[in-house]
Design an enzyme around this catalytic site. Structure first.
Site, PDB file in Angstrom:
ATOM      1  N   ASP A   1      -8.732   6.788   9.249  1.00  0.00           N
ATOM      2  CA  ASP A   1      -9.917   5.770   8.801  1.00  0.00           C
ATOM      3  C   ASP A   1     -10.122   4.841   9.865  1.00  0.00           C
ATOM      4  O   ASP A   1     -10.715   3.930   9.585  1.00  0.00           O
ATOM      5  CB  ASP A   1      -9.198   5.426   7.470  1.00  0.00           C
ATOM      6  CG  ASP A   1     -10.256   4.530   6.623  1.00  0.00           C
ATOM      7  OD1 ASP A   1     -11.588   5.051   6.689  1.00  0.00           O
ATOM      8  OD2 ASP A   1     -10.022   3.320   6.267  1.00  0.00           O
TER       9      ASP A   1
ATOM     10  N   GLY B   1     -11.015   2.380   3.572  1.00  0.00           N
ATOM     11  CA  GLY B   1      -9.735   2.750   3.162  1.00  0.00           C
ATOM     12  C   GLY B   1      -9.752   1.597   1.807  1.00  0.00           C
ATOM     13  O   GLY B   1      -9.469   2.007   0.802  1.00  0.00           O
ATOM     14  N   ALA B   2     -10.165   0.356   2.022  1.00  0.00           N
ATOM     15  CA  ALA B   2      -9.886  -0.646   1.114  1.00  0.00           C
ATOM     16  C   ALA B   2     -11.227  -1.061   0.244  1.00  0.00           C
ATOM     17  O   ALA B   2     -11.393  -1.822  -0.318  1.00  0.00           O
ATOM     18  CB  ALA B   2      -9.311  -1.841   1.778  1.00  0.00           C
TER      19      ALA B   2
ATOM     20  N   ARG C   1      -4.371   0.643  11.406  1.00  0.00           N
ATOM     21  CA  ARG C   1      -5.035   0.142  12.669  1.00  0.00           C
ATOM     22  C   ARG C   1      -5.089   0.973  13.875  1.00  0.00           C
ATOM     23  O   ARG C   1      -3.982   1.805  13.846  1.00  0.00           O
ATOM     24  CB  ARG C   1      -4.789  -1.261  12.913  1.00  0.00           C
ATOM     25  CG  ARG C   1      -4.961  -2.441  12.215  1.00  0.00           C
ATOM     26  CD  ARG C   1      -6.465  -2.770  12.067  1.00  0.00           C
ATOM     27  NE  ARG C   1      -6.787  -3.856  11.223  1.00  0.00           N
ATOM     28  CZ  ARG C   1      -6.795  -3.873  10.020  1.00  0.00           C
ATOM     29  NH1 ARG C   1      -6.716  -2.651   9.218  1.00  0.00           N
ATOM     30  NH2 ARG C   1      -7.094  -5.101   9.452  1.00  0.00           N
TER      31      ARG C   1
ATOM     32  N   ILE D   1       0.930  -1.133  -0.191  1.00  0.00           N
ATOM     33  CA  ILE D   1      -0.055  -0.076  -0.002  1.00  0.00           C
ATOM     34  C   ILE D   1       0.622   1.437   0.109  1.00  0.00           C
ATOM     35  O   ILE D   1       0.714   2.128  -0.882  1.00  0.00           O
ATOM     36  CB  ILE D   1      -1.003   0.054   1.135  1.00  0.00           C
ATOM     37  CG1 ILE D   1      -1.790  -1.261   0.968  1.00  0.00           C
ATOM     38  CG2 ILE D   1      -1.677   1.490   1.226  1.00  0.00           C
ATOM     39  CD1 ILE D   1      -2.778  -1.434   2.196  1.00  0.00           C
TER      40      ILE D   1
ATOM     41  N   GLU E   1     -13.269   1.202  17.585  1.00  0.00           N
ATOM     42  CA  GLU E   1     -13.878   1.191  16.713  1.00  0.00           C
ATOM     43  C   GLU E   1     -15.051   0.133  16.319  1.00  0.00           C
ATOM     44  O   GLU E   1     -14.867  -0.907  16.977  1.00  0.00           O
ATOM     45  CB  GLU E   1     -12.962   0.759  15.248  1.00  0.00           C
ATOM     46  CG  GLU E   1     -13.741   0.698  13.912  1.00  0.00           C
ATOM     47  CD  GLU E   1     -12.774   0.304  12.858  1.00  0.00           C
ATOM     48  OE1 GLU E   1     -13.294  -0.253  11.915  1.00  0.00           O
ATOM     49  OE2 GLU E   1     -11.516   0.917  12.941  1.00  0.00           O
TER      50      GLU E   1
ATOM     51  N   HIS F   1     -13.595   3.495   8.439  1.00  0.00           N
ATOM     52  CA  HIS F   1     -12.795   2.424   7.953  1.00  0.00           C
ATOM     53  C   HIS F   1     -13.108   1.926   6.786  1.00  0.00           C
ATOM     54  O   HIS F   1     -13.317   0.683   6.570  1.00  0.00           O
ATOM     55  CB  HIS F   1     -12.705   1.390   9.069  1.00  0.00           C
ATOM     56  CG  HIS F   1     -11.835   0.388   9.132  1.00  0.00           C
ATOM     57  ND1 HIS F   1     -11.496  -0.679   9.939  1.00  0.00           N
ATOM     58  CD2 HIS F   1     -10.734   0.244   8.160  1.00  0.00           C
ATOM     59  CE1 HIS F   1     -10.324  -1.302   9.685  1.00  0.00           C
ATOM     60  NE2 HIS F   1     -10.007  -0.916   8.507  1.00  0.00           N
TER      61      HIS F   1
END
Length: 324
Positions: free
Chosen positions: A159, A189-190, A136, A55, A164, A187
């Protein structure tokens, strides 16, 4: 398609151009062109990457498109690799924090990285710098981050965060999201349709490849060159128990098998086994003892022929030099 690098770049651009705040004010009927025209911009600014996996490497490509300078740290990063990537290697995460205008974390979550971004890390960051975390929540000490936002004008794009929620939707109070210097996303991002579709396609491709070849592609920890120095080739009838007898002789000789392939020919009557191994306590040339084992294998019922060769197709790794 790995979409997480897009989330990283999106947060960087959002912080620089204050895009979420622009939208909020516009929806509230507030016109503040002068306020929002004062962004610093990204050209010639320094992006610092902590961790340099796939990434982060995609982020490098996009950051270069904005003409950014890049410093990076990773446990495994060498000077040669840094040069090939077009980044400057530094010695520690804190050094990244000290030198960068924008810091982005790209490390896995484990015991070594827990609260990696701590008080010392944020103390090292430049006043007014940006901090990005799409990895994370556990890698960030949020108390230290709040201190940095309050005392060093650090602005953060997150993110992920501690605590969470596991559910995909519902009401939830996110303490750090209340800070005016934070832009926070869910969360995601992906998560894009393209990324999900590509993941499904890749899974099917990998399974089909294994079904056809019995080889796993994209395996991350296979040895590139096994230390095998011998190649034993055994042509044999395709019958029950032949291979077990061959391996009995191999075990008795204390040959350490590194790789093995057994190909069955058309008609399923004959096959050829290729066994690469390391003999115990021998040099480059074959020895009389090895030739005795080869002879014993050739005398097994249903073995058609045997050959033993010195195999240099998989050279052993270089021995580490002892430091003086």
């Amino acid at each position: 398609i790995n979409a997480e690098y897009m989330g990283t770049m999106g947060l960087i651009l959002s912080l620089d151009r204050q895009i979420p705040s622009n939208v909020i004010d516009a929806r509230a009927g507030k016109w503040a062109k002068g306020k929002y025209s004062a962004s610093e911009g990204l050209r010639d600014r320094t992006l610092g990457l902590v961790g340099l996996g796939n990434i982060a490497r995609e982020v490098i490509v996009r950051a270069k498109a904005f003409r950014m300078n890049i410093v990076a740290w990773s446990r495994s990063l060498t000077e040669e690799q840094a040069k090939a990537l077009g980044v400057r290697r530094v010695e520690s995460p804190v050094e990244v924090a000290r030198e960068a205008d924008i810091v982005s974390l790209h490390v896995s979550a484990n015991a070594d990285t827990k609260k990696l971004a701590n008080k010392e890390f944020f103390e090292a960051m430049k006043k007014g710098a940006f901090f990005i975390n799409t990895t994370r929540g556990s890698v960030v000490d949020e108390v230290a981050l709040k201190w940095a936002m309050d005392n060093k004008a650090i602005r953060a794009g997150l993110d992920v965060f501690d605590g969470e929620p596991a559910a995909k939707s519902g009401d939830y109070t996110i303490d750090i999201a209340q800070h005016p210097s934070v832009y926070i996303t869910h969360h995601i991002g992906a998560s894009t349709n393209q990324a999900q579709n590509q993941t499904a396609t890749d899974v099917v491709r990998i399974i089909n490849h294994y079904d056809e070849t019995k080889k796993v592609i994209n395996c991350v920890n296979l040895e590139k060159h096994s230390p095998a120095t011998r190649l034993l080739t055994v042509r044999h009838l395709d019958k029950v128990g032949v291979l077990s007898q061959i391996f009995h002789e191999v075990r008795t000789a204390r040959w350490n098998v590194q790789e093995m392939d057994n190909v069955v020919f058309a008609g399923a009557e004959a096959a050829c086994a290729q066994i690469r191994f390391v003999p115990e306590g021998t040099g480059a040339a074959t020895t009389p003892d090895e030739r005795k084992v080869t002879q014993a294998i050739s005398e097994i019922d249903d073995v058609l022929s045997v050959s033993l060769d010195v195999d240099f197709s998989s050279p052993p790794p270089a021995k580490k030099q002892k430091s003086s």
